[in-house]
Design an enzyme around this catalytic site. Structure first.
Site, mmCIF file in Angstrom:
data_model
loop_
_atom_site.group_PDB
_atom_site.id
_atom_site.type_symbol
_atom_site.label_atom_id
_atom_site.label_comp_id
_atom_site.label_asym_id
_atom_site.label_seq_id
_atom_site.Cartn_x
_atom_site.Cartn_y
_atom_site.Cartn_z
ATOM 1 N N HIS A 294 5.890 -5.611 -1.899
ATOM 2 C CA HIS A 294 4.929 -4.767 -2.167
ATOM 3 C C HIS A 294 5.011 -3.384 -2.052
ATOM 4 C CE1 HIS A 294 2.848 -4.651 1.808
ATOM 5 N NE2 HIS A 294 3.198 -5.776 2.077
ATOM 6 N N GLU A 340 -1.105 -5.386 -1.179
ATOM 7 C CA GLU A 340 -1.024 -6.795 -0.477
ATOM 8 C C GLU A 340 -1.705 -6.683 1.053
ATOM 9 O OE1 GLU A 340 0.410 -9.757 2.218
ATOM 10 O OE2 GLU A 340 0.496 -7.484 2.513
ATOM 11 N N GLU A 341 -1.947 -5.209 1.405
ATOM 12 C CA GLU A 341 -2.448 -5.075 2.911
ATOM 13 C C GLU A 341 -4.047 -5.185 2.732
ATOM 14 O OE1 GLU A 341 -0.875 -5.582 4.980
ATOM 15 O OE2 GLU A 341 1.248 -4.757 4.881
ATOM 16 N N HIS A 439 2.015 -2.906 10.962
ATOM 17 C CA HIS A 439 0.822 -2.430 10.854
ATOM 18 C C HIS A 439 0.348 -1.300 11.618
ATOM 19 C CE1 HIS A 439 -1.081 -6.224 8.436
ATOM 20 N NE2 HIS A 439 0.059 -5.666 8.208
#
Lengths: 485, 485
Positions: A294, A340-341, A439
């Site tokens: 992604h 995707e996050e 993250h």
């Protein structure tokens, strides 16, 4: 082998022979045809070419340097997609195009937290994606601290009214990321569960294996109709500090109170962009081996390991196949997913492809676990026992990496919506240190070792090429012990 | 020892005998008196008691948990001093008191930086102590990027007018911190040097050996009469990102521009507090062995390693001596200095003591290099060759730690102002990883291992007790090869 181990081996051999209730001996490996043998030689050559220096690192370096962070729906994410189109076109890929789809357009705001009682402490905090906002001046409220997520869930509905709920459960370090999988619900569902119980706001200990003061963000989710409450992640040292303060006999008698500012917002009408590109098959171009990563990232770092690396590794694998003297029989399709996050690109990607089209997808695999080597590949169903499995195992052995005897249990958020008829594989990368920076603002290029990343490319190119230049059918049931695809 | 190494040793021995111009053989170690032998036995017992679990960790845990960050001159720093007075009094120390002195009262403000051309990138930045402020909305200006500090110094006065000057030179990891010492001038003097050349603001790559996105602060200095300009530290990954962007062929043609917000301020009339406490000597209480650390910290973390650890280690060493069945002959004085980071407590501490009083200071040593074990002790002048040196070497050997053959070259910012007649020692702690977190938000308690910190306490208690319960004179010149103190 020493005399002693020889003797031991002989004894074990005798014992095995004596046992009558043993399971049948494993089937011998499939015998390769001359054509399959040549395929394996070519796959090994691609693997070795990757190890000598693939295009993965230059792709990742330029993506993170020229673009940087790229939150799905942001201007930077669109710029990243245009950048990828230009890059893939210049590399020689065909059918390079963008597929846009709607996303929530969540944007981070101010972030500030302080414990104000029983002692003043600055806390490092970051909003969870999709979370709601406090007023600009923040909220001040008593803290309900739970050392495990289960403790919080055990509270009755309404019992946490007016509280800032904090859960400080630590995650476990594990090579395959299962420590994250086990606890992700604390972040993804915890805010909604706390809100049900009356919470004003929800904070979790970062899903992190590091001791950095940087907090780790990630998405949270609210069911339709529920207003999002403010929700964030505390850094690991801050969560441990709250644990200590709650236990400190000199401080413990006064209740914990916190001031919290989290002001994210939503931008209606936002879209994100998935970039698709092909290595067109020479014999059966409508049969597709789908690989990708992604392109979007969280906004705190530059998304080097999550998931610039996955985009780079799969792009490099596809490019190595593209540069072969002749194209593989089938098409290798590269998808760099636009979300995707904070949202998922997978449903839109699947919806854009009819069931008939999807029935030609030979296999799909997504790379989204950092820039470390692949140590094992899990294949769909019983494919490990086929000629494909044998060829792949032989090609991966020197890396070293294995073909897992157990079948793949999934493939990733962006490809699983493709439906039950698309076989999925899982190339396992070493994630021992992945959650140290995942993250967080620490997800930057300096964490990536080009040579180690090329070991991942080597496994990906072998996996994709063996599937694309053969007639393997991952849906087929192997007919027997000596099955060939 | 094998036959081969025996033969080699014999050959070396023969070669040594053959060389006529060899330096004289080292003097044999001093012969200990029965009293000195007993002193060494007692020191070893104190060492072993420290290793079993000293009061250092509880002290450090409670200081960082109940107080937290404590910037010199802040309300928290005064609270830390009151906390220390109560703690030391409860531990049984005598003459516990506070000595206040003026400090600049510098306070951190907003901190924000973005590269806005040739590509947008968030940058992590933190103000340097004593630096000036931008307007609240920040400044936007072209960047003058230098890869070394010398490159910046080579620019003529006035040539950097209107620029945000950035220096990205990396520091070297070294066990004894010499990599920091070599480059600290880039932070301490760089802002003033950039200002002389016309700079609007000055940013340095953090003096850090980590790859964290957290920037590392530290003091900078402006000569009297020069208005402080805004100055900050970039995180290591951000400095490397700027280097990459400046070299990227796709981006390099456009000049770098930056938006920078740094709004610290000064609070006139601020003071800081040094806390002093004694283990009163039983025979010669006016003769003082001074040990201590600094109680203030930077405001980004909780000052666990810098310098809560130093305060805790020396407090624990003094407490172990305090708890002996009888007091040592001389006084052990503990000083927890109220400012070492943004300003120095040393001059006020020295000024409060007359030259006559200082002439009774037997030795002084400051602990300000983290919570790792001591690996070597450097003594003043030729003291390593005295009976004291021999006793200390014997006591430290099992840790393991050595007495350095070279003399101490200093003792720390807070004790060096005591004047040339106060002998200084230096207990060297392993700083290999110290600069990974030093001066950053990562300086928190979780980085401290209690058992490793107690190895430092073991060395400190041996050092202090051997000096306090003997008549060693660190000012004396050893009379000859077999000198005794």
């Amino acid at each position: 082998m020493t005399v002693k181990t020889l003797a031991l081996a002989a004894a074990l051999f005798a014992a095995a022979g004596a046992a009558q209730a043993q399971p049948p001996a494993p089937a011998p490996p499939p015998v390769l045809t001359p054509e399959q043998f040549q395929l394996q030689v070519d796959a090994a050559a691609l693997r070795d070419q990757a190890l000598k220096g693939s295009p993965a690192y230059p792709f990742l370096r330029d993506l993170t340097t020229e673009i940087g962070e790229r939150l799905a729906g942001s201007e930077a994410e669109h710029r990243a997609a245009r950048w990828a189109v230009a890059r893939l076109t210049a590399m020689g890929f065909k059918n390079v195009h963008i597929e846009s789809f709607p996303v929530p357009g969540w944007t981070r705001g101010e972030e500030q937290a302080e414990l104000i009682s029983p002692t003043f402490q600055h806390l490092t905090v970051t909003s969870l994606g999709n979370a709601g906002a406090t007023p600009p001046q923040g909220i001040e409220a008593p803290v309900a601290l739970f050392h495990t997520y289960a403790d919080m869930l055990a509270q009755p509905v309404g019992s946490l009214s007016g509280k800032i709920v904090v859960v400080t459960q630590p995650m476990v370090r594990a090579q395959n990321g299962s420590g994250y999988g086990a606890l992700a619900v604390m972040r993804f569902m915890g805010a909604a569960e706390a809100a049900k119980r009356g919470a004003l706001a929800y904070l979790v200990r970062s899903l992190s294996t590091s001791d950095s003061r940087l907090p780790h963000t990630g998405a949270t989710d609210f069911p339709p109709g529920m207003a999002p409450i403010p929700a964030g992640a505390l850094s690991v040292p801050d969560a441990e500090q709250l644990d200590r303060i709650s236990f400190d006999p000199s401080l413990g008698r006064e209740p914990l109170r916190m001031h919290l500012v989290l002001t994210p917002s939503f931008k209606p009408g936002a879209t994100a962009d998935t970039v698709v590109a092909d290595v067109v098959g020479r014999e059966r171009p409508d049969e597709v081996v789908l690989i990708g990563g992604h392109l979007d990232s969280w906004d705190l770092g530059t998304g080097a390991i999550d998931d610039g690396a996955g985009a780079a590794i799969t792009t490099a694998a596809a490019k190595l196949i593209l540069d072969m003297p002749h194209a593989p029989r089938r098409t290798v399709r590269l998808a760099l997913f636009g979300a995707e996050e904070i949202a998922f690109a997978g449903p839109a990607f699947a919806a854009a492809r009819s069931t008939a089209e999807q029935s030609h997808y030979v296999i799909a695999a997504e790379c989204d676990f950092g820039a470390e080597p692949v140590y094992g590949v899990a294949l769909p169903g019983a494919s490990a026992k086929t000629s494909y499995g044998a060829m792949l195992a032989e090609t991966l052995a020197p890396l070293p990496a294995y073909v897992d005897r157990a079948p793949a249990r999934g493939g990733g958020e962006d490809i699983e919506p493709l439906g039950p008829n698309v076989p999925l594989a899982s190339l396992e990368q070493d994630g021992t240190h992945y959650f140290d920076i995942h993250h967080s603002a620490d997800d930057t290029l300096d964490k990536v070792d080009p040579q180690r990343m090329d070991k991942a490319v080597a496994a990906w190119v072998a996996f994709a090429y063996l599937a694309a230049d053969s007639d393997v059918d991952f849906r087929a049931k192997p007919p027997g012990k000596s099955a060939t695809p």
